[in-house]
Design a protein around this motif. Structure first.
Motif, PDB file in Angstrom:
ATOM      1  N   TYR A  76      -6.876  16.867  19.532  1.00  0.00           N
ATOM      2  CA  TYR A  76      -7.004  17.125  18.092  1.00  0.00           C
ATOM      3  C   TYR A  76      -8.201  16.312  17.621  1.00  0.00           C
ATOM      4  O   TYR A  76      -8.335  15.142  17.982  1.00  0.00           O
ATOM      5  N   LEU A  77      -9.096  16.938  16.868  1.00  0.00           N
ATOM      6  CA  LEU A  77     -10.248  16.235  16.319  1.00  0.00           C
ATOM      7  C   LEU A  77     -10.625  16.884  14.998  1.00  0.00           C
ATOM      8  O   LEU A  77     -10.822  18.095  14.935  1.00  0.00           O
ATOM      9  N   VAL A  78     -10.690  16.070  13.956  1.00  0.00           N
ATOM     10  CA  VAL A  78     -11.158  16.521  12.647  1.00  0.00           C
ATOM     11  C   VAL A  78     -12.236  15.542  12.213  1.00  0.00           C
ATOM     12  O   VAL A  78     -12.019  14.331  12.175  1.00  0.00           O
ATOM     13  N   SER A  79     -13.412  16.074  11.907  1.00  0.00           N
ATOM     14  CA  SER A  79     -14.548  15.245  11.526  1.00  0.00           C
ATOM     15  C   SER A  79     -15.291  15.920  10.388  1.00  0.00           C
ATOM     16  O   SER A  79     -15.417  17.151  10.365  1.00  0.00           O
ATOM     17  N   ASP A  80     -15.780  15.132   9.439  1.00  0.00           N
ATOM     18  CA  ASP A  80     -16.521  15.684   8.307  1.00  0.00           C
ATOM     19  C   ASP A  80     -17.528  14.655   7.828  1.00  0.00           C
ATOM     20  O   ASP A  80     -17.222  13.463   7.809  1.00  0.00           O
ATOM     21  N   GLU A  81     -18.717  15.103   7.465  1.00  0.00           N
ATOM     22  CA  GLU A  81     -19.729  14.193   6.943  1.00  0.00           C
ATOM     23  C   GLU A  81     -19.291  13.543   5.636  1.00  0.00           C
ATOM     24  O   GLU A  81     -19.721  12.450   5.307  1.00  0.00           O
ATOM     25  N   ASP A  82     -18.429  14.224   4.894  1.00  0.00           N
ATOM     26  CA  ASP A  82     -17.938  13.719   3.614  1.00  0.00           C
ATOM     27  C   ASP A  82     -16.799  12.739   3.871  1.00  0.00           C
ATOM     28  O   ASP A  82     -15.719  13.130   4.331  1.00  0.00           O
ATOM     29  N   TYR A  83     -17.029  11.465   3.587  1.00  0.00           N
ATOM     30  CA  TYR A  83     -16.018  10.441   3.887  1.00  0.00           C
ATOM     31  C   TYR A  83     -14.723  10.632   3.105  1.00  0.00           C
ATOM     32  O   TYR A  83     -13.698  10.048   3.460  1.00  0.00           O
ATOM     33  N   THR A  84     -14.730  11.445   2.070  1.00  0.00           N
ATOM     34  CA  THR A  84     -13.507  11.663   1.294  1.00  0.00           C
ATOM     35  C   THR A  84     -12.626  12.753   1.900  1.00  0.00           C
ATOM     36  O   THR A  84     -11.491  12.936   1.471  1.00  0.00           O
ATOM     37  N   VAL A  85     -13.137  13.483   2.884  1.00  0.00           N
ATOM     38  CA  VAL A  85     -12.369  14.559   3.518  1.00  0.00           C
ATOM     39  C   VAL A  85     -11.632  13.993   4.717  1.00  0.00           C
ATOM     40  O   VAL A  85     -12.235  13.538   5.676  1.00  0.00           O
ATOM     41  N   ARG A  86     -10.315  13.991   4.637  1.00  0.00           N
ATOM     42  CA  ARG A  86      -9.460  13.502   5.721  1.00  0.00           C
ATOM     43  C   ARG A  86      -8.322  14.494   5.910  1.00  0.00           C
ATOM     44  O   ARG A  86      -7.854  15.094   4.944  1.00  0.00           O
ATOM     45  N   PRO A  87      -7.873  14.661   7.141  1.00  0.00           N
ATOM     46  CA  PRO A  87      -6.722  15.546   7.331  1.00  0.00           C
ATOM     47  C   PRO A  87      -5.471  14.888   6.757  1.00  0.00           C
ATOM     48  O   PRO A  87      -5.370  13.656   6.720  1.00  0.00           O
TER      49      PRO A  87
END
Length: 102
Positions: A76-87
């Motif tokens: 499982y991997l979730v990554s986003d440039e926007d630090y406010t986006v978290r699973p």
């Protein structure tokens, strides 16, 4: 609490950061983190997972959540440039629970 749910499932929770150790310890105490923060000042771990932020000097990772199985395989991997986006934490717990089904 989701951290307790993860621990009950046998998961180890860590954060990895490239920041200065003193700054990280102050942050950990300020927000009450109950898990270790591992240091990766050269960004080797971030690079190996392909999560270095574009436009940075190569040591700043995109905020990422990774679940590894017992063999170290990414499940499982979730990554986003926007630090406010978290699973959602519940989604991470479910990813760990799914490891039992493998």
């Amino acid at each position: 609490m989701h951290l307790e749910s993860l621990r009950e499932l046998g998961a180890a929770v860590w954060a990895i950061a490239a920041d200065e150790p003193e700054r990280l310890e102050a942050f950990r105490r300020q927000v009450g983190l109950e898990f270790p923060i591992l240091l990766d000042p050269e960004g080797e771990t971030f690079e190996s997972y392909g999560i270095l932020a574009v436009g940075h000097d190569g040591t700043i990772p995109d905020p990422t959540v990774v679940v590894l199985d017992a063999d170290g395989v990414v499940r499982y991997l979730v990554s986003d440039e926007d630090y406010t986006v978290r699973p959602p934490a519940s989604e991470v717990v479910e990813a760990v629970r799914a490891l039992d089904g493998e």
